[in-house]
Design a protein around this motif. Sequence first.
Motif, PDB file in Angstrom:
ATOM      1  N   LEU A  93       0.903  -0.684   0.226  1.00  0.00           N
ATOM      2  CA  LEU A  93      -0.107  -0.067  -0.217  1.00  0.00           C
ATOM      3  C   LEU A  93       0.563   1.084  -0.125  1.00  0.00           C
ATOM      4  O   LEU A  93       1.973   1.302   1.003  1.00  0.00           O
ATOM      5  N   TYR A  94       0.144   2.146  -0.587  1.00  0.00           N
ATOM      6  CA  TYR A  94       1.246   3.828  -0.841  1.00  0.00           C
ATOM      7  C   TYR A  94      -0.351   4.031  -0.453  1.00  0.00           C
ATOM      8  O   TYR A  94      -1.126   4.684  -1.115  1.00  0.00           O
ATOM      9  N   ALA A  95       0.359   5.263   0.872  1.00  0.00           N
ATOM     10  CA  ALA A  95      -0.822   6.348   0.810  1.00  0.00           C
ATOM     11  C   ALA A  95      -0.511   7.460   0.412  1.00  0.00           C
ATOM     12  O   ALA A  95       0.361   8.219   1.799  1.00  0.00           O
ATOM     13  N   PRO A  96      -0.953   7.818  -0.289  1.00  0.00           N
ATOM     14  CA  PRO A  96       0.268   9.602  -0.941  1.00  0.00           C
ATOM     15  C   PRO A  96      -1.667  10.831  -1.106  1.00  0.00           C
ATOM     16  O   PRO A  96      -0.533  12.047  -0.765  1.00  0.00           O
ATOM     17  N   VAL A  97      -1.811  10.987   0.066  1.00  0.00           N
ATOM     18  CA  VAL A  97      -3.089  12.050   0.309  1.00  0.00           C
ATOM     19  C   VAL A  97      -4.001  11.743   1.778  1.00  0.00           C
ATOM     20  O   VAL A  97      -4.410  10.715   1.361  1.00  0.00           O
ATOM     21  N   ASP A  98      -3.089  12.304   2.556  1.00  0.00           N
ATOM     22  CA  ASP A  98      -3.834  12.543   3.808  1.00  0.00           C
ATOM     23  C   ASP A  98      -5.320  13.519   3.158  1.00  0.00           C
ATOM     24  O   ASP A  98      -5.280  15.069   3.161  1.00  0.00           O
ATOM     25  N   LEU A  99      -7.023  12.352   3.504  1.00  0.00           N
ATOM     26  CA  LEU A  99      -7.907  12.899   3.158  1.00  0.00           C
ATOM     27  C   LEU A  99      -7.965  14.408   3.622  1.00  0.00           C
ATOM     28  O   LEU A  99      -9.369  15.420   3.146  1.00  0.00           O
ATOM     29  N   ASP A 100      -8.151  14.211   5.361  1.00  0.00           N
ATOM     30  CA  ASP A 100      -8.193  15.637   5.752  1.00  0.00           C
ATOM     31  C   ASP A 100      -9.670  15.297   6.482  1.00  0.00           C
ATOM     32  O   ASP A 100     -10.568  15.983   6.727  1.00  0.00           O
ATOM     33  N   ILE A 101     -10.136  13.758   6.797  1.00  0.00           N
ATOM     34  CA  ILE A 101     -10.869  13.518   7.419  1.00  0.00           C
ATOM     35  C   ILE A 101     -11.588  12.130   8.017  1.00  0.00           C
ATOM     36  O   ILE A 101     -10.560  11.997   8.487  1.00  0.00           O
ATOM     37  N   GLY A 102     -12.631  12.002   8.838  1.00  0.00           N
ATOM     38  CA  GLY A 102     -12.179  11.041   9.796  1.00  0.00           C
ATOM     39  C   GLY A 102     -11.905  11.879  11.076  1.00  0.00           C
ATOM     40  O   GLY A 102     -11.329  10.208  11.044  1.00  0.00           O
ATOM     41  N   HIS A 103     -11.309  12.545  10.943  1.00  0.00           N
ATOM     42  CA  HIS A 103     -10.489  13.051  12.341  1.00  0.00           C
ATOM     43  C   HIS A 103     -10.857  12.125  13.950  1.00  0.00           C
ATOM     44  O   HIS A 103     -12.302  12.318  14.379  1.00  0.00           O
ATOM     45  N   CYS A 104     -10.158  11.977  14.778  1.00  0.00           N
ATOM     46  CA  CYS A 104     -10.373  10.918  15.667  1.00  0.00           C
ATOM     47  C   CYS A 104      -9.038  10.334  16.581  1.00  0.00           C
ATOM     48  O   CYS A 104      -7.731  11.080  15.940  1.00  0.00           O
ATOM     49  N   ARG A 105      -9.036   9.494  17.156  1.00  0.00           N
ATOM     50  CA  ARG A 105      -7.599   9.715  17.371  1.00  0.00           C
ATOM     51  C   ARG A 105      -7.408   7.597  18.785  1.00  0.00           C
ATOM     52  O   ARG A 105      -8.902   7.245  18.690  1.00  0.00           O
ATOM     53  N   LEU A 106      -6.945   7.499  18.904  1.00  0.00           N
ATOM     54  CA  LEU A 106      -6.843   6.216  18.918  1.00  0.00           C
ATOM     55  C   LEU A 106      -6.594   6.273  20.735  1.00  0.00           C
ATOM     56  O   LEU A 106      -4.979   6.536  20.473  1.00  0.00           O
ATOM     57  N   SER A 107      -6.508   5.777  21.548  1.00  0.00           N
ATOM     58  CA  SER A 107      -6.325   6.196  22.786  1.00  0.00           C
ATOM     59  C   SER A 107      -6.573   4.523  23.624  1.00  0.00           C
ATOM     60  O   SER A 107      -7.160   3.879  23.160  1.00  0.00           O
TER      61      SER A 107
END
Length: 226
Positions: A93-107
């Motif tokens: 997998l190549y992840a070229p673009v941060d779509l700037d959506i779906g923001h949250c955190r893993l905690s």
Amino acid sequence: MSQPSLSPSPIVIAVPKGRILAEALPLLAAAGVVPEPAFGDEKSRALRFRTQDPGIELIRVRAFDVATFVAHGAAQLGIVGSDVLAEFDYAELYAPVDLDIGHCRLSVAEPADLAASDDPRGWSHVRVATKYPHVTAGYFARRGVQAECIKLNGAMELAPTLGLATRIVDLVSSGRTLQENGLVEVERIMDVSARLVVNRAAMKTRAHVFPLVEAFRAAVAGARAA
């Protein structure tokens, strides 16, 4: 007599069911990918859909499965959270673009009564319920903490109250679900956002993949500028 050339198979974009999809739809449209009307039919059980472009199709799958479909080449592109990418760490997998959506955190979260007197700096062994055993074990190992990870696919918040595990590692957005189940967030492992992912082989061999990546990049830039 020469044989007619066969049309190339459509490019398949895997999109996740659930919370990210609603935020992803405007970006898809801005990138020129508009699903057929059936895609918006909540009663439909279909998983594969045409778009306005006969060379592009969408599949709608579980968020955790997006990475697998793209990594193995069943889909050429996908939209998936960075939490999933970290958990599976597929080399394909190549992840070229941060779509700037779906923001949250893993905690990390634990019962509120435990957190009142607990100091995470003193942990040496933890028993954790999570659907992210790879990320969780790695996080605690870097801190010198031994983590016993119990894999669950949902209902994580029940684990402490039923004695399955003392703590959980899960996605947190508003924190309301934790609060309603008597849990509090005590440590943040990583910030999460949705990414456009591409199968590396497809990036090299499918002519239309790179223009799609650039279209998504432009769509994100446009959304940020709006």
